[in-house]
Structures are given as structure tokens and as C-alpha cells.
Design a protein around this motif. Structure first.
Motif, PDB file in Angstrom:
ATOM      1  N   HIS A   2      -8.054  13.320   1.835  1.00 21.12           N
ATOM      2  CA  HIS A   2      -8.754  12.026   1.768  1.00 21.12           C
ATOM      3  C   HIS A   2     -10.096  12.178   2.479  1.00 21.12           C
ATOM      4  O   HIS A   2     -10.160  12.850   3.525  1.00 21.12           O
ATOM      5  CB  HIS A   2      -7.889  10.956   2.451  1.00 21.12           C
ATOM      6  N   MET A  29      -6.845  -5.633   4.343  1.00 19.71           N
ATOM      7  CA  MET A  29      -6.441  -5.608   2.927  1.00 19.71           C
ATOM      8  C   MET A  29      -5.996  -7.006   2.484  1.00 19.71           C
ATOM      9  O   MET A  29      -6.331  -7.455   1.381  1.00 19.71           O
ATOM     10  CB  MET A  29      -5.315  -4.600   2.708  1.00 19.71           C
ATOM     11  N   TYR A  88     -17.636   0.201   3.698  1.00 19.27           N
ATOM     12  CA  TYR A  88     -16.332   0.619   3.154  1.00 19.27           C
ATOM     13  C   TYR A  88     -15.394  -0.594   3.173  1.00 19.27           C
ATOM     14  O   TYR A  88     -15.445  -1.388   4.123  1.00 19.27           O
ATOM     15  CB  TYR A  88     -15.829   1.713   4.095  1.00 19.27           C
ATOM     16  N   ASN A 101     -12.557  -0.800   4.040  1.00 22.63           N
ATOM     17  CA  ASN A 101     -11.738  -0.800   5.266  1.00 22.63           C
ATOM     18  C   ASN A 101     -12.547  -1.444   6.391  1.00 22.63           C
ATOM     19  O   ASN A 101     -13.013  -0.777   7.315  1.00 22.63           O
ATOM     20  CB  ASN A 101     -11.368   0.637   5.664  1.00 22.63           C
ATOM     21  N   SER A 145      -9.526   9.575  -3.083  1.00 22.67           N
ATOM     22  CA  SER A 145      -8.844   8.405  -2.530  1.00 22.67           C
ATOM     23  C   SER A 145      -7.330   8.601  -2.686  1.00 22.67           C
ATOM     24  O   SER A 145      -6.890   9.557  -3.338  1.00 22.67           O
ATOM     25  CB  SER A 145      -9.281   7.163  -3.306  1.00 22.67           C
ATOM     26  N   THR A 146      -6.562   7.680  -2.171  1.00 21.00           N
ATOM     27  CA  THR A 146      -5.100   7.833  -2.284  1.00 21.00           C
ATOM     28  C   THR A 146      -4.681   7.910  -3.757  1.00 21.00           C
ATOM     29  O   THR A 146      -3.910   8.786  -4.140  1.00 21.00           O
ATOM     30  CB  THR A 146      -4.372   6.655  -1.602  1.00 21.00           C
ATOM     31  N   ASP A 160      -3.473   1.495  -4.133  1.00 22.27           N
ATOM     32  CA  ASP A 160      -4.490   1.676  -3.093  1.00 22.27           C
ATOM     33  C   ASP A 160      -5.068   0.323  -2.706  1.00 22.27           C
ATOM     34  O   ASP A 160      -4.737  -0.706  -3.301  1.00 22.27           O
ATOM     35  CB  ASP A 160      -5.557   2.693  -3.512  1.00 22.27           C
ATOM     36  N   SER A 161      -5.927   0.314  -1.696  1.00 21.73           N
ATOM     37  CA  SER A 161      -6.271  -0.967  -1.079  1.00 21.73           C
ATOM     38  C   SER A 161      -6.964  -1.908  -2.055  1.00 21.73           C
ATOM     39  O   SER A 161      -6.583  -3.075  -2.172  1.00 21.73           O
ATOM     40  CB  SER A 161      -7.105  -0.750   0.183  1.00 21.73           C
ATOM     41  N   HIS A 214      -6.545  10.090   9.991  1.00 26.61           N
ATOM     42  CA  HIS A 214      -7.162  11.165   9.213  1.00 26.61           C
ATOM     43  C   HIS A 214      -8.046  12.067  10.081  1.00 26.61           C
ATOM     44  O   HIS A 214      -8.193  13.253   9.797  1.00 26.61           O
ATOM     45  CB  HIS A 214      -7.994  10.572   8.069  1.00 26.61           C
ATOM     46  N   GLU A 264     -11.597  10.476   4.501  1.00 25.76           N
ATOM     47  CA  GLU A 264     -11.631  10.037   5.903  1.00 25.76           C
ATOM     48  C   GLU A 264     -11.357  11.197   6.859  1.00 25.76           C
ATOM     49  O   GLU A 264     -11.483  11.049   8.069  1.00 25.76           O
ATOM     50  CB  GLU A 264     -10.607   8.923   6.139  1.00 25.76           C
ATOM     51  N   TYR A 280       0.830   3.665   1.865  1.00 20.36           N
ATOM     52  CA  TYR A 280       1.140   4.145   3.212  1.00 20.36           C
ATOM     53  C   TYR A 280       2.326   3.414   3.856  1.00 20.36           C
ATOM     54  O   TYR A 280       2.757   3.789   4.942  1.00 20.36           O
ATOM     55  CB  TYR A 280      -0.074   3.977   4.129  1.00 20.36           C
ATOM     56  N   SER A 292     -13.220   4.562  -1.293  1.00 20.22           N
ATOM     57  CA  SER A 292     -13.395   6.016  -1.302  1.00 20.22           C
ATOM     58  C   SER A 292     -13.451   6.526  -2.741  1.00 20.22           C
ATOM     59  O   SER A 292     -13.919   7.637  -2.986  1.00 20.22           O
ATOM     60  CB  SER A 292     -12.277   6.704  -0.506  1.00 20.22           C
ATOM     61  N   HIS A 310       0.854  -1.184   0.000  1.00 18.89           N
ATOM     62  CA  HIS A 310       0.000   0.000   0.000  1.00 18.89           C
ATOM     63  C   HIS A 310       0.896   1.243   0.000  1.00 18.89           C
ATOM     64  O   HIS A 310       2.028   1.204   0.492  1.00 18.89           O
ATOM     65  CB  HIS A 310      -0.920   0.006   1.235  1.00 18.89           C
TER      66      HIS A 310
HETATM   67  P1  13P Z   1      -7.341   3.770  -0.114  1.00 21.63           P
HETATM   68  O1  13P Z   1      -8.490   2.855  -0.322  1.00 21.63           O
HETATM   69  O2  13P Z   1      -7.526   5.098  -0.788  1.00 21.63           O
HETATM   70  O3  13P Z   1      -6.072   3.093  -0.489  1.00 21.63           O
HETATM   71  O4  13P Z   1      -7.246   4.126   1.425  1.00 21.63           O
HETATM   72  C1  13P Z   1      -6.998   3.107   2.327  1.00 21.63           C
HETATM   73  C2  13P Z   1      -6.872   3.615   3.667  1.00 21.63           C
HETATM   74  O5  13P Z   1      -6.547   2.889   4.573  1.00 21.63           O
HETATM   75  C3  13P Z   1      -7.179   5.017   3.917  1.00 21.63           C
HETATM   76  O6  13P Z   1      -6.903   5.320   5.226  1.00 21.63           O
END
Ligand code: 13P
Ligand code: SF4
Length: 314
Positions: free
Chosen positions: A207, A73, A121, A123, A223-224, A49-50, A184, A209, A35, A138, A33
């Protein structure tokens, strides 16, 4: 960037080479990812992204998937590719927001809201997805929301994403779940305002979030991958990035001539940062820890994920 492996730059390079050799020997694809830490990006076959990563896991011809991200994920990868061995580089990497809802609590709420569809979501855990009608990311949340019949929808677990979606899809009544992403949610408004004053020409990207008061300061909410795309397509020189700081590494690599700014209190997801090069090497050596969603959860969870994937993008 070193990761506390005790070695200098040469030791880190040697570790990266060893990981790549072993990935080939194990027939493994390494996915990270945005992050995760830069060193992990460097050894990955794909950074994204996820949902994109789980789709990449499904597309890959490799037998083993080493997921550098958080638990939900890797579960999504297991949902989408049950025939592959899915490893999560660091088993301790969870997501506090995903943990703010359980299948039991969701079932109880559903009983209070008969006939109201549940939009969850990505997540979230596989078990929560299995108790949901449809998922969203997102990036596709508005299209998915509009695809649902009826006036009321329960959206879980992120209330900030739900509140944002409510402004974009006003004809639905969106019922909230009290979840949020700590990374976030705690962005400081005064810090964002100061950055904007100091850099009046900067494009501000956030983002969904983040809280509504932060999103109100942004020029782009995405989104990311949406944030990265918007930066790369913009002719501005300066950008204020209001998502986890990991996205800045690929941005700086692709556009070293541009300036990417973060709030004074950096946005860090401590769980994403748990995935280290040592973890990736160990996962490849031992082929553990395996993330395998049991079939009785995987099948209903897959239904919610595939229903989302069938919604055309808006
Ligand atoms: P994305 O789905 O944009 O990758 O975001 C994942 C996430 O954990 C955002 O905090
Ligand atoms: Fe979870 Fe937030 Fe970390 Fe994303 S950034 S994995 S939502 S805690």
C-alpha cells in the motif's frame, strides 16, 4: 474468528443471525472496511475500500448505514448521504493519521502558501476536507494530481503517499504534510527482504502508505482494492501482502489454493479491529452512535469530494 464475546462457534453464529435479522427490521445496510475482523466481514452487505464503501452507502436504498471502519470513513458516508442515519459501530475507532492534521493547522499553512492548491487524502476528517480544494484516494491520486493547475501542490496528511505521488508526477512540486499511518509506516525492511529471499517467486504488493524503502521492494503498489484485484488477476501462487492483514481474509476465501504471506510483525490497525459483532448488534438495537457532519462543514467537504469524483481515472 472469535471476538472475545465469550461464546463458542454456535454463540457467534447465533449473534450473526440476530444481526442480520435486526438489519432487515431496521432497514439497515451493514458495510465493512477490508481491515475489520473476519466476523464483521461475514455479517456485512458490502466489504470494500474506504471510498467504495461510502459510495455503496449512497447507492443503497436503506435508511440506516452501519459503518464498520474508522471515524473519518463514517463521516465521508455522512457527507455523501445526509438523508441517511449513519452509525459507526464503535465510536472509539479513530485514525491516528487523520488526527495528524487539524483544520486550524491547515488554514495556517495555507496562509503561508497563497495560491497553492491543497489536495487531501480521504483519510482525513470532514473539517479538514472542508478546508481543502480537492480530495484523493490511494487509487486515484495520480489522476487527481495531474488534474490540478499550477506547479506546486500541498498534499495532506500522508507524506508517504505524497512522496510516492511525486515519483509518478515529477512535473509538479509536491509539498508534504508530516502525517503517516503508524500501521503502514512501521513495516520492517529486513522482514520484507527475508520474506522475498524465502519466497523468490512471490509477488510483493504494498500500500502506498508504506515508506519509500518498502515500496522499492514491491512489484505492485496499490490501494486495498488494487492489491486484491492484482492478486486475483495474477497467475503466481504466492503473494507477500504489505498492507493491513484484513485484506488476506477475502483473498484466502476466494483463492484457497494460493499462499498469502505477511511480515513477521503482522500489520494490524488496532482501530479497525475495535469494531466487533457486539458493537454491530448494539448499534442496530440502539441506532447509535450517529455520525452526522454539520451542514456548514458538509457542504464544503462535499465540494472537495465531488471535485475528486469528477476527475476521470487514468
Ligand atoms: P483504502 O482507501 O485503500 O481502503 O485504505 C484505507 C486505509 O485506511 C489505508 O490505511
Ligand atoms: Fe488510519 Fe492507518 Fe488504520 Fe488506515 S490503517 S485507518 S490510515 S491508522
Amino acid at each position: 474468528m472469535s471476538q472475545g464475546n465469550g461464546g463458542g462457534p454456535e454463540a457467534v453464529q447465533a449473534l450473526k443471525r440476530r444481526i442480520r435479522e435486526l438489519a432487515e427490521a431496521r432497514d439497515a445496510v451493514i458495510i465493512s472496511h477490508y481491515y475489520c475482523v473476519p466476523d464483521v466481514h461475514d455479517v456485512a452487505d458490502f466489504v470494500g475500500d474506504s471510498l467504495g464503501l461510502s459510495q455503496e452507502a449512497r447507492r443503497s436504498p436503506r435508511k440506516v448505514v452501519v459503518f464498520c471502519g474508522v471515524h473519518f470513513m463514517a463521516e465521508t458516508a455522512s457527507i455523501l448521504c445526509p438523508d441517511k442515519t449513519v452509525l459507526l459501530a464503535n465510536l472509539d475507532a479513530g485514525c491516528p493519521m487523520a488526527d495528524m492534521i487539524t483544520p486550524e493547522a491547515l488554514s495556517k499553512r495555507r496562509e503561508e502558501l497563497p495560491g497553492v492548491p491543497v489536495l487531501t487524502y480521504v483519510n482525513s476528517s470532514a473539517a479538514v476536507k472542508a478546508h481543502s480544494d480537492i480530495c484523493c484516494t490511494s487509487a486515484n491520486v495520480t489522476a487527481v494530481m495531474r488534474s490540478l493547475e499550477g506547479d506546486r501542490v500541498l498534499m495532506t496528511p500522508d507524506r508517504n503517499l505524497a512522496m510516492r505521488t511525486q515519483t509518478l508526477v515529477p512535473d509538479k512540486e509536491i509539498l508534504l504534510w508530516p502525517g503517516f499511518c503508524p500501521t503502514h509506516h512501521r513495516v520492517n525492511l529486513a522482514e520484507v527482504k527475508k520474506l522475498k529471499e524465502e519466497h523468490p517467486e512471490a509477488l510483493v504488493l504494498a500500500h502506498p502508505e508504506c515508506q519509500p524503502k518498502i515500496l522499492a521492494e514491491a512489484h505492485v503498489v496499490g490501494s486495498t482494492s488494487g492489491i486484491i484485484k492484482a492478486c486475483l488477476e495474477s497467475d503466481r501462487r504466492e503473494f507477500v501482502i504489505l498492507t493491513e492483514q484484513g485484506v488476506i481474509y477475502p483473498l484466502r476465501k476466494q483463492r484457497p489454493d494460493k499462499v498469502f504471506l505477511e511480515p513477521a510483525t503482522p500489520m494490524v490497525c488496532p482501530n479497525m479491529k475495535k469494531n466487533t459483532l457486539e458493537d454491530v448488534l448494539k448499534a442496530l438495537e440502539t441506532l447509535t452512535p450517529v455520525i452526522k457532519v454539520p451542514e456548514e462543514i458538509r457542504i464544503p467537504a462535499l465540494r472537495a469530494v465531488e471535485r475528486m469524483m469528477a476527475v476521470p481515472r487514468d
